[in-house]
Design a protein around this motif. Structure first.
Motif, PDB file in Angstrom:
ATOM      1  N   ALA A   1       0.838  -1.208   0.000  1.00 47.82           N
ATOM      2  CA  ALA A   1       0.000   0.000   0.000  1.00 47.82           C
ATOM      3  C   ALA A   1       0.872   1.257   0.000  1.00 47.82           C
ATOM      4  O   ALA A   1       1.924   1.299   0.628  1.00 47.82           O
ATOM      5  N   SER A   2       0.416   2.287  -0.704  1.00 49.30           N
ATOM      6  CA  SER A   2       1.135   3.557  -0.751  1.00 49.30           C
ATOM      7  C   SER A   2       0.881   4.348   0.528  1.00 49.30           C
ATOM      8  O   SER A   2      -0.011   4.012   1.320  1.00 49.30           O
ATOM      9  N   SER A   3       1.674   5.409   0.721  1.00 48.10           N
ATOM     10  CA  SER A   3       1.497   6.267   1.902  1.00 48.10           C
ATOM     11  C   SER A   3       0.115   6.911   1.912  1.00 48.10           C
ATOM     12  O   SER A   3      -0.506   7.067   2.964  1.00 48.10           O
ATOM     13  N   LEU A   4      -0.372   7.275   0.706  1.00 46.62           N
ATOM     14  CA  LEU A   4      -1.692   7.905   0.604  1.00 46.62           C
ATOM     15  C   LEU A   4      -2.788   6.924   1.003  1.00 46.62           C
ATOM     16  O   LEU A   4      -3.724   7.285   1.736  1.00 46.62           O
ATOM     17  N   LYS A   5      -2.662   5.676   0.551  1.00 50.29           N
ATOM     18  CA  LYS A   5      -3.656   4.668   0.907  1.00 50.29           C
ATOM     19  C   LYS A   5      -3.621   4.375   2.406  1.00 50.29           C
ATOM     20  O   LYS A   5      -4.657   4.193   3.047  1.00 50.29           O
ATOM     21  N   SER A   6      -2.412   4.343   3.002  1.00 47.96           N
ATOM     22  CA  SER A   6      -2.279   4.124   4.447  1.00 47.96           C
ATOM     23  C   SER A   6      -2.955   5.237   5.229  1.00 47.96           C
ATOM     24  O   SER A   6      -3.570   5.001   6.272  1.00 47.96           O
ATOM     25  N   PHE A   7      -2.847   6.466   4.696  1.00 47.88           N
ATOM     26  CA  PHE A   7      -3.468   7.603   5.364  1.00 47.88           C
ATOM     27  C   PHE A   7      -4.985   7.450   5.400  1.00 47.88           C
ATOM     28  O   PHE A   7      -5.622   7.664   6.443  1.00 47.88           O
ATOM     29  N   PHE A   8      -5.583   7.073   4.244  1.00 44.30           N
ATOM     30  CA  PHE A   8      -7.042   6.983   4.160  1.00 44.30           C
ATOM     31  C   PHE A   8      -7.609   5.719   4.802  1.00 44.30           C
ATOM     32  O   PHE A   8      -8.774   5.697   5.184  1.00 44.30           O
ATOM     33  N   THR A   9      -6.799   4.675   4.924  1.00 49.51           N
ATOM     34  CA  THR A   9      -7.312   3.428   5.502  1.00 49.51           C
ATOM     35  C   THR A   9      -6.982   3.269   6.991  1.00 49.51           C
ATOM     36  O   THR A   9      -7.680   2.536   7.702  1.00 49.51           O
ATOM     37  N   ILE A  10      -5.929   3.972   7.450  1.00 45.85           N
ATOM     38  CA  ILE A  10      -5.517   3.825   8.855  1.00 45.85           C
ATOM     39  C   ILE A  10      -5.593   5.154   9.602  1.00 45.85           C
ATOM     40  O   ILE A  10      -6.335   5.304  10.570  1.00 45.85           O
ATOM     41  N   THR A  11      -4.815   6.128   9.135  1.00 44.23           N
ATOM     42  CA  THR A  11      -4.668   7.396   9.870  1.00 44.23           C
ATOM     43  C   THR A  11      -5.986   8.145  10.011  1.00 44.23           C
ATOM     44  O   THR A  11      -6.402   8.477  11.126  1.00 44.23           O
ATOM     45  N   LEU A  12      -6.639   8.404   8.884  1.00 45.94           N
ATOM     46  CA  LEU A  12      -7.866   9.208   8.914  1.00 45.94           C
ATOM     47  C   LEU A  12      -8.996   8.546   9.711  1.00 45.94           C
ATOM     48  O   LEU A  12      -9.629   9.215  10.538  1.00 45.94           O
ATOM     49  N   PRO A  13      -9.280   7.243   9.511  1.00 47.90           N
ATOM     50  CA  PRO A  13     -10.328   6.606  10.326  1.00 47.90           C
ATOM     51  C   PRO A  13     -10.031   6.660  11.826  1.00 47.90           C
ATOM     52  O   PRO A  13     -10.940   6.883  12.640  1.00 47.90           O
ATOM     53  N   TYR A  14      -8.751   6.461  12.210  1.00 52.71           N
ATOM     54  CA  TYR A  14      -8.379   6.535  13.623  1.00 52.71           C
ATOM     55  C   TYR A  14      -8.609   7.944  14.166  1.00 52.71           C
ATOM     56  O   TYR A  14      -9.117   8.116  15.284  1.00 52.71           O
ATOM     57  N   LEU A  15      -8.217   8.945  13.381  1.00 52.14           N
ATOM     58  CA  LEU A  15      -8.378  10.332  13.829  1.00 52.14           C
ATOM     59  C   LEU A  15      -9.851  10.698  13.988  1.00 52.14           C
ATOM     60  O   LEU A  15     -10.252  11.298  14.991  1.00 52.14           O
ATOM     61  N   ILE A  16     -10.660  10.357  12.989  1.00 45.80           N
ATOM     62  CA  ILE A  16     -12.089  10.703  13.035  1.00 45.80           C
ATOM     63  C   ILE A  16     -12.770   9.990  14.204  1.00 45.80           C
ATOM     64  O   ILE A  16     -13.560  10.588  14.943  1.00 45.80           O
ATOM     65  N   ARG A  17     -12.450   8.712  14.376  1.00 49.92           N
ATOM     66  CA  ARG A  17     -13.058   7.941  15.469  1.00 49.92           C
ATOM     67  C   ARG A  17     -12.654   8.502  16.824  1.00 49.92           C
ATOM     68  O   ARG A  17     -13.484   8.646  17.740  1.00 49.92           O
ATOM     69  N   GLY A  18     -11.364   8.835  16.980  1.00 53.59           N
ATOM     70  CA  GLY A  18     -10.878   9.344  18.262  1.00 53.59           C
ATOM     71  C   GLY A  18     -11.302  10.765  18.551  1.00 53.59           C
ATOM     72  O   GLY A  18     -11.498  11.151  19.715  1.00 53.59           O
ATOM     73  N   MET A  19     -11.461  11.561  17.469  1.00 48.33           N
ATOM     74  CA  MET A  19     -11.767  12.984  17.663  1.00 48.33           C
ATOM     75  C   MET A  19     -13.248  13.301  17.570  1.00 48.33           C
ATOM     76  O   MET A  19     -13.638  14.461  17.763  1.00 48.33           O
ATOM     77  N   ALA A  20     -14.087  12.309  17.271  1.00 48.50           N
ATOM     78  CA  ALA A  20     -15.524  12.573  17.106  1.00 48.50           C
ATOM     79  C   ALA A  20     -16.135  13.295  18.314  1.00 48.50           C
ATOM     80  O   ALA A  20     -16.796  14.332  18.148  1.00 48.50           O
ATOM     81  N   PRO A  21     -15.920  12.792  19.560  1.00 48.50           N
ATOM     82  CA  PRO A  21     -16.479  13.527  20.715  1.00 48.50           C
ATOM     83  C   PRO A  21     -15.907  14.932  20.858  1.00 48.50           C
ATOM     84  O   PRO A  21     -16.630  15.871  21.215  1.00 48.50           O
ATOM     85  N   VAL A  22     -14.605  15.075  20.570  1.00 48.15           N
ATOM     86  CA  VAL A  22     -13.955  16.389  20.673  1.00 48.15           C
ATOM     87  C   VAL A  22     -14.535  17.351  19.633  1.00 48.15           C
ATOM     88  O   VAL A  22     -14.783  18.526  19.926  1.00 48.15           O
ATOM     89  N   LEU A  23     -14.775  16.847  18.422  1.00 49.67           N
ATOM     90  CA  LEU A  23     -15.316  17.696  17.359  1.00 49.67           C
ATOM     91  C   LEU A  23     -16.746  18.133  17.676  1.00 49.67           C
ATOM     92  O   LEU A  23     -17.127  19.269  17.396  1.00 49.67           O
ATOM     93  N   ILE A  24     -17.534  17.232  18.273  1.00 47.23           N
ATOM     94  CA  ILE A  24     -18.904  17.604  18.660  1.00 47.23           C
ATOM     95  C   ILE A  24     -18.869  18.667  19.752  1.00 47.23           C
ATOM     96  O   ILE A  24     -19.624  19.648  19.709  1.00 47.23           O
TER      97      ILE A  24
END
Length: 309
Positions: free
Chosen positions: A207-230
């Motif tokens: 997997a490329s760095s871009l694919k790793s970002f969209f499959t690992i980094t971004l989902p982790y960030l959104i899931r972890g930051m959802a309460p903070v963003l609300i």
């Protein structure tokens, strides 16, 4: 056996009584400074309490709510829509900028990484009142530093705070300025908590760095930051700081209608302390309270769901 149980029950009762006595001052403070003002505000929303009827105000039922939702519904809907757009824009832009900065600062290969972390967090550390007053001066149409620079290089003055549309963009930018560092810090903490084994596994799979970002980094960030963003959305929905910069102006052509940069909260303030319609201000406050209660419930549900996963 029965006597022993009685003694244990008596001890528990004494401990409970001691706990309530210890908490009594807190209960009193909560009732005096939270519960009573809320109930008082709800009561005022059903009266005609204003500067005209300061001493002889009376109960008028749902007249204020009928006025808000019928005669002034266009003003309420427009104001609510702008408040939503403002809060959502600030949170989304702050999230994007904060995430980009967090990813950059999380790279161990960057020189002076600690220095950059300190620099980027300064807008958040400085008291917001100072930041708001600073931007109010910088964006002044006639005397602001930014327009002076633009004039010096041959450009015309920009009505940063006097044109309705540009003023809206300006206040969003100003609040983003001191909001993104906090989200950047949260994102940085979450990035450092992502297991490195996940990235190693995706690299093995090609997997490329871009694919790793969209499959690992971004989902982790959104899931972890959802309460903070609300929570951030709730805070921006109740943002009062921009009043220091614009006072809700540019003013509406119709007297009593919200200004171009008025949010629900600043409009309540103007209605109470500039128009002196305390009854209408109380009515809008009740509406905001309902909005906040809904957002709080949503945040609780999201947090519980994330905790269970």
């Amino acid at each position: 056996m029965g006597e022993r149980k009685l003694v244990i029950d008596e001890m528990k009762l004494k401990q409970t009584a001691k706990a309530y006595v210890a908490l009594a001052p807190t209960f009193v403070l909560v009732i005096v400074f939270y519960v009573f003002p809320i109930l008082r505000n709800i009561m005022i929303s059903f009266t005609n309490f204003s500067v005209k009827h300061f001493k002889d105000y009376k109960y008028v039922g749902f007249d204020n709510y009928k006025y808000v939702f019928q005669k002034n519904f266009s003003g309420l809907s427009g104001l609510t829509l702008w408040t939503f757009i403002f809060a959502l824009s600030v949170v989304l832009i702050s999230f994007i900028i904060g995430t980009i900065l967090a990813i950059i600062l999380n790279d161990n290969g960057i020189k002076l990484r600690k220095f950059y972390r300190t620099v980027f967090i300064i807008p958040w550390v400085i008291p917001s009142v100072i930041t708001l007053l600073m931007w109010r001066g910088l964006l002044n149409t006639n005397y602001g530093f930014i327009n002076k620079v633009l004039e010096a290089i041959g450009f015309a003055k920009v009505p940063w705070l006097s044109d309705p549309f540009i003023a809206k963009i300006s206040v969003i930018f100003i609040v983003v300025w001191f909001s993104f560092p906090f989200l950047s810090v949260v994102a940085l903490g979450l990035l450092q908590a992502i297991p490195k084994e996940l990235y190693e596994a995706t690299q093995i799979d090609g997997a490329s760095s871009l694919k790793s970002f969209f499959t690992i980094t971004l989902p982790y960030l959104i899931r972890g930051m959802a309460p903070v963003l609300i929570l951030a959305f709730i805070m921006q929905f109740n943002q009062f700081g921009i009043y220091i910069v614009t006072k809700g102006e540019p003013a509406s052509k119709v007297i009593g209608n919200p200004g171009a940069t008025d949010l629900l909260l600043t409009y309540v303030y103007n209605t109470a302390f500039r128009v002196f319609r305390y009854d209408l201000a109380a009515t809008y406050s009740v509406i905001i309270f309902i909005f906040m209660a809904i957002f709080a419930l949503v945040n609780m549900k999201v947090s519980e769901r994330i905790a269970k996963e």
